[in-house]
Design a protein around this motif. Structure first.
Motif, PDB file in Angstrom:
ATOM      1  N   GLY A   1       0.826  -1.197   0.000  1.00 26.06           N
ATOM      2  CA  GLY A   1       0.000   0.000   0.000  1.00 26.06           C
ATOM      3  C   GLY A   1       0.858   1.244   0.000  1.00 26.06           C
ATOM      4  O   GLY A   1       2.056   1.201   0.222  1.00 26.06           O
ATOM      5  N   GLY A   2       0.214   2.336  -0.304  1.00 24.26           N
ATOM      6  CA  GLY A   2       0.923   3.595  -0.358  1.00 24.26           C
ATOM      7  C   GLY A   2       0.382   4.577   0.655  1.00 24.26           C
ATOM      8  O   GLY A   2      -0.533   4.272   1.419  1.00 24.26           O
ATOM      9  N   ILE A   3       0.964   5.760   0.634  1.00 29.19           N
ATOM     10  CA  ILE A   3       0.548   6.784   1.575  1.00 29.19           C
ATOM     11  C   ILE A   3       0.713   8.151   0.941  1.00 29.19           C
ATOM     12  O   ILE A   3       1.592   8.346   0.099  1.00 29.19           O
ATOM     13  CB  ILE A   3       1.348   6.673   2.892  1.00 29.19           C
ATOM     14  CG1 ILE A   3       0.740   7.565   3.971  1.00 29.19           C
ATOM     15  CG2 ILE A   3       2.818   7.010   2.667  1.00 29.19           C
ATOM     16  CD1 ILE A   3       1.295   7.317   5.356  1.00 29.19           C
ATOM     17  N   ILE A   4      -0.134   9.062   1.366  1.00 26.96           N
ATOM     18  CA  ILE A   4       0.003  10.464   0.963  1.00 26.96           C
ATOM     19  C   ILE A   4       0.357  11.261   2.199  1.00 26.96           C
ATOM     20  O   ILE A   4      -0.346  11.197   3.213  1.00 26.96           O
ATOM     21  CB  ILE A   4      -1.298  10.983   0.333  1.00 26.96           C
ATOM     22  CG1 ILE A   4      -1.555  10.252  -0.969  1.00 26.96           C
ATOM     23  CG2 ILE A   4      -1.210  12.493   0.099  1.00 26.96           C
ATOM     24  CD1 ILE A   4      -2.699  10.759  -1.771  1.00 26.96           C
ATOM     25  N   THR A   5       1.447  12.000   2.122  1.00 25.94           N
ATOM     26  CA  THR A   5       1.927  12.775   3.259  1.00 25.94           C
ATOM     27  C   THR A   5       1.791  14.252   2.947  1.00 25.94           C
ATOM     28  O   THR A   5       2.337  14.738   1.951  1.00 25.94           O
ATOM     29  CB  THR A   5       3.393  12.440   3.557  1.00 25.94           C
ATOM     30  OG1 THR A   5       3.512  11.036   3.780  1.00 25.94           O
ATOM     31  CG2 THR A   5       3.873  13.200   4.782  1.00 25.94           C
ATOM     32  N   GLN A   6       1.085  14.954   3.816  1.00 20.20           N
ATOM     33  CA  GLN A   6       0.934  16.399   3.661  1.00 20.20           C
ATOM     34  C   GLN A   6       1.685  17.103   4.767  1.00 20.20           C
ATOM     35  O   GLN A   6       1.587  16.740   5.939  1.00 20.20           O
ATOM     36  CB  GLN A   6      -0.543  16.794   3.727  1.00 20.20           C
ATOM     37  CG  GLN A   6      -1.340  16.333   2.521  1.00 20.20           C
ATOM     38  CD  GLN A   6      -2.751  16.886   2.529  1.00 20.20           C
ATOM     39  OE1 GLN A   6      -3.730  16.169   2.550  1.00 20.20           O
ATOM     40  NE2 GLN A   6      -2.835  18.213   2.525  1.00 20.20           N
ATOM     41  N   LYS A  22       2.714  21.360   1.082  1.00 22.73           N
ATOM     42  CA  LYS A  22       3.379  20.316   0.302  1.00 22.73           C
ATOM     43  C   LYS A  22       2.663  18.969   0.427  1.00 22.73           C
ATOM     44  O   LYS A  22       2.026  18.675   1.450  1.00 22.73           O
ATOM     45  CB  LYS A  22       4.824  20.168   0.758  1.00 22.73           C
ATOM     46  CG  LYS A  22       5.673  21.406   0.467  1.00 22.73           C
ATOM     47  CD  LYS A  22       7.130  21.168   0.783  1.00 22.73           C
ATOM     48  CE  LYS A  22       7.956  22.424   0.551  1.00 22.73           C
ATOM     49  NZ  LYS A  22       7.974  22.821  -0.875  1.00 22.73           N
ATOM     50  N   CYS A  23       2.797  18.165  -0.608  1.00 22.15           N
ATOM     51  CA  CYS A  23       2.153  16.857  -0.657  1.00 22.15           C
ATOM     52  C   CYS A  23       3.079  15.874  -1.383  1.00 22.15           C
ATOM     53  O   CYS A  23       3.600  16.195  -2.465  1.00 22.15           O
ATOM     54  CB  CYS A  23       0.826  16.972  -1.400  1.00 22.15           C
ATOM     55  SG  CYS A  23      -0.049  15.406  -1.624  1.00 22.15           S
ATOM     56  N   GLN A  24       3.266  14.703  -0.780  1.00 22.63           N
ATOM     57  CA  GLN A  24       4.066  13.644  -1.382  1.00 22.63           C
ATOM     58  C   GLN A  24       3.231  12.361  -1.426  1.00 22.63           C
ATOM     59  O   GLN A  24       2.520  12.051  -0.480  1.00 22.63           O
ATOM     60  CB  GLN A  24       5.305  13.364  -0.528  1.00 22.63           C
ATOM     61  CG  GLN A  24       6.279  14.504  -0.413  1.00 22.63           C
ATOM     62  CD  GLN A  24       7.352  14.437  -1.472  1.00 22.63           C
ATOM     63  OE1 GLN A  24       7.478  13.440  -2.158  1.00 22.63           O
ATOM     64  NE2 GLN A  24       8.105  15.505  -1.634  1.00 22.63           N
ATOM     65  N   GLN A  25       3.350  11.612  -2.544  1.00 23.75           N
ATOM     66  CA  GLN A  25       2.675  10.318  -2.623  1.00 23.75           C
ATOM     67  C   GLN A  25       3.656   9.262  -3.127  1.00 23.75           C
ATOM     68  O   GLN A  25       4.498   9.535  -3.970  1.00 23.75           O
ATOM     69  CB  GLN A  25       1.433  10.384  -3.536  1.00 23.75           C
ATOM     70  CG  GLN A  25       1.685  10.910  -4.930  1.00 23.75           C
ATOM     71  CD  GLN A  25       1.794   9.878  -6.023  1.00 23.75           C
ATOM     72  OE1 GLN A  25       1.743   8.667  -5.757  1.00 23.75           O
ATOM     73  NE2 GLN A  25       1.934  10.324  -7.272  1.00 23.75           N
ATOM     74  N   ASN A  26       3.506   8.037  -2.564  1.00 23.51           N
ATOM     75  CA  ASN A  26       4.369   6.940  -3.008  1.00 23.51           C
ATOM     76  C   ASN A  26       3.561   5.821  -3.665  1.00 23.51           C
ATOM     77  O   ASN A  26       4.004   4.669  -3.696  1.00 23.51           O
ATOM     78  CB  ASN A  26       5.211   6.412  -1.839  1.00 23.51           C
ATOM     79  CG  ASN A  26       4.358   5.809  -0.737  1.00 23.51           C
ATOM     80  OD1 ASN A  26       3.132   5.769  -0.825  1.00 23.51           O
ATOM     81  ND2 ASN A  26       5.000   5.338   0.310  1.00 23.51           N
ATOM     82  N   PHE A  27       2.371   6.180  -4.206  1.00 19.96           N
ATOM     83  CA  PHE A  27       1.576   5.216  -4.961  1.00 19.96           C
ATOM     84  C   PHE A  27       2.080   5.079  -6.397  1.00 19.96           C
ATOM     85  O   PHE A  27       1.652   4.188  -7.125  1.00 19.96           O
ATOM     86  CB  PHE A  27       0.105   5.684  -5.041  1.00 19.96           C
ATOM     87  CG  PHE A  27      -0.658   5.583  -3.757  1.00 19.96           C
ATOM     88  CD1 PHE A  27      -0.867   6.699  -2.970  1.00 19.96           C
ATOM     89  CD2 PHE A  27      -1.206   4.377  -3.350  1.00 19.96           C
ATOM     90  CE1 PHE A  27      -1.589   6.629  -1.794  1.00 19.96           C
ATOM     91  CE2 PHE A  27      -1.938   4.284  -2.182  1.00 19.96           C
ATOM     92  CZ  PHE A  27      -2.128   5.420  -1.394  1.00 19.96           C
ATOM     93  N   ASN A  28       2.916   6.008  -6.833  1.00 21.05           N
ATOM     94  CA  ASN A  28       3.321   6.110  -8.235  1.00 21.05           C
ATOM     95  C   ASN A  28       2.126   6.466  -9.134  1.00 21.05           C
ATOM     96  O   ASN A  28       2.052   6.054 -10.294  1.00 21.05           O
ATOM     97  CB  ASN A  28       3.990   4.822  -8.744  1.00 21.05           C
ATOM     98  CG  ASN A  28       4.805   5.068 -10.004  1.00 21.05           C
ATOM     99  OD1 ASN A  28       5.394   6.134 -10.180  1.00 21.05           O
ATOM    100  ND2 ASN A  28       4.824   4.106 -10.906  1.00 21.05           N
ATOM    101  N   HIS A  29       1.180   7.232  -8.579  1.00 26.83           N
ATOM    102  CA  HIS A  29       0.009   7.662  -9.327  1.00 26.83           C
ATOM    103  C   HIS A  29       0.361   8.809 -10.267  1.00 26.83           C
ATOM    104  O   HIS A  29       1.202   9.654  -9.966  1.00 26.83           O
ATOM    105  CB  HIS A  29      -1.100   8.126  -8.380  1.00 26.83           C
ATOM    106  CG  HIS A  29      -1.803   7.001  -7.706  1.00 26.83           C
ATOM    107  ND1 HIS A  29      -2.637   7.215  -6.621  1.00 26.83           N
ATOM    108  CD2 HIS A  29      -1.825   5.673  -7.951  1.00 26.83           C
ATOM    109  CE1 HIS A  29      -3.148   6.043  -6.244  1.00 26.83           C
ATOM    110  NE2 HIS A  29      -2.659   5.102  -7.030  1.00 26.83           N
ATOM    111  N   ASP A  30      -0.347   8.839 -11.417  1.00 25.04           N
ATOM    112  CA  ASP A  30      -0.116   9.913 -12.372  1.00 25.04           C
ATOM    113  C   ASP A  30      -0.765  11.230 -11.941  1.00 25.04           C
ATOM    114  O   ASP A  30      -0.204  12.297 -12.113  1.00 25.04           O
ATOM    115  CB  ASP A  30      -0.683   9.529 -13.740  1.00 25.04           C
ATOM    116  CG  ASP A  30       0.173   8.493 -14.446  1.00 25.04           C
ATOM    117  OD1 ASP A  30      -0.375   7.666 -15.198  1.00 25.04           O
ATOM    118  OD2 ASP A  30       1.404   8.511 -14.247  1.00 25.04           O
ATOM    119  N   THR A  31      -1.990  11.154 -11.424  1.00 24.66           N
ATOM    120  CA  THR A  31      -2.774  12.360 -11.195  1.00 24.66           C
ATOM    121  C   THR A  31      -2.802  12.736  -9.717  1.00 24.66           C
ATOM    122  O   THR A  31      -2.974  11.883  -8.852  1.00 24.66           O
ATOM    123  CB  THR A  31      -4.218  12.156 -11.701  1.00 24.66           C
ATOM    124  OG1 THR A  31      -4.176  11.766 -13.078  1.00 24.66           O
ATOM    125  CG2 THR A  31      -5.016  13.453 -11.601  1.00 24.66           C
TER     126      THR A  31
END
Lengths: 114, 115
Positions: A1-6, A22-31
């Protein structure tokens, strides 16, 4: 699973100040998306980005800038903070922007303007 | 322009009760409908979605929703609620607009489950 960190979780600024979320995601999502949530209202779209270096305005983009320099990160800038901008800003991501996909959200940045 | 209406801002029930949270939309074309849950201090989490086929869709934690084209509705239901179901629930409509898809959220329904 992934996570979004704000970051930050809480942001206190002065009226007229320029503020960056700021926002970081490690899902490798495009959008990726930025939404604003005001008490008692639904989420309103500020900006979204379908790929690195792409920016698309939402209904609430006036007064904001955004930046997508990497696929994994999406930042939002309040160009001049106003007192009526106390709200929670939510970042989200999805595999693509084609309608049926699920959005994954971060836990939000709560903005307070003094 | 598509709109999403959640007529109940607050719903209070007791643990073990059934609950229905209402969602009505207005849009004439192809749409996706979904429900999200937001616990206090957290972001939204996906519950379920509908596009076509069986109008009753099952989600996580015993939630289900039923699509009705005639009523333009997508109500969320649970047969027996738990105190941990207390949260804000958002209905959302995704529809094509000017060549791209946008997700439009309702204003949310605060569900409070009393012990």
């Amino acid at each position: 699973g992934g996570i979004i960190t704000q970051t930050p979780k809480f942001l206190i600024g002065q009226e007229g100040q320029k503020l960056t979320l700021k926002c970081q995601q490690n899902f490798n999502h495009d959008t990726m998306y930025w939404y604003r949530q005001d008490s008692g209202k639904g989420l309103r779209l500020i900006y979204y980005s379908i790929t690195e270096n792409d920016l698309q305005k939402g209904d609430l983009s006036e007064g904001y800038d955004a930046s997508r320099e990497k696929k994994s990160s999406f930042s939002l800038t309040v160009t001049s903070a106003q007192k009526n901008e106390m709200a929670v800003f939510l970042c989200a991501s999805s595999i693509d922007g084609l309608g049926a996909e699920t959005l994954y959200f971060g836990s939000g940045t709560r903005l307070t303007v003094l | 322009t598509q709109t999403v209406s959640q007529s109940d801002a607050h719903v209070t029930v007791f643990e073990g009760d059934s609950v229905e949270l209402r969602c009505n939309y207005s849009y004439g074309g192809s749409i996706y409908l979904s429900w999200y849950i937001q616990h206090h201090g957290h972001g939204l989490q996906f519950l379920l979605k509908y596009y076509s086929g069986n109008p009753v869709v099952q989600g996580v934690n015993g939630f289900e929703a039923e699509f009705s084209k005639s009523d333009s509705s997508f109500h969320l239901r649970k047969a027996s609620v738990h105190w941990s179901d207390s949260a804000v629930y958002f209905c959302a409509v995704s529809a094509a607009s000017s060549g791209s898809w946008q997700l439009i959220f309702g204003s949310g329904t605060q569900l409070t489950v009393m012990p």
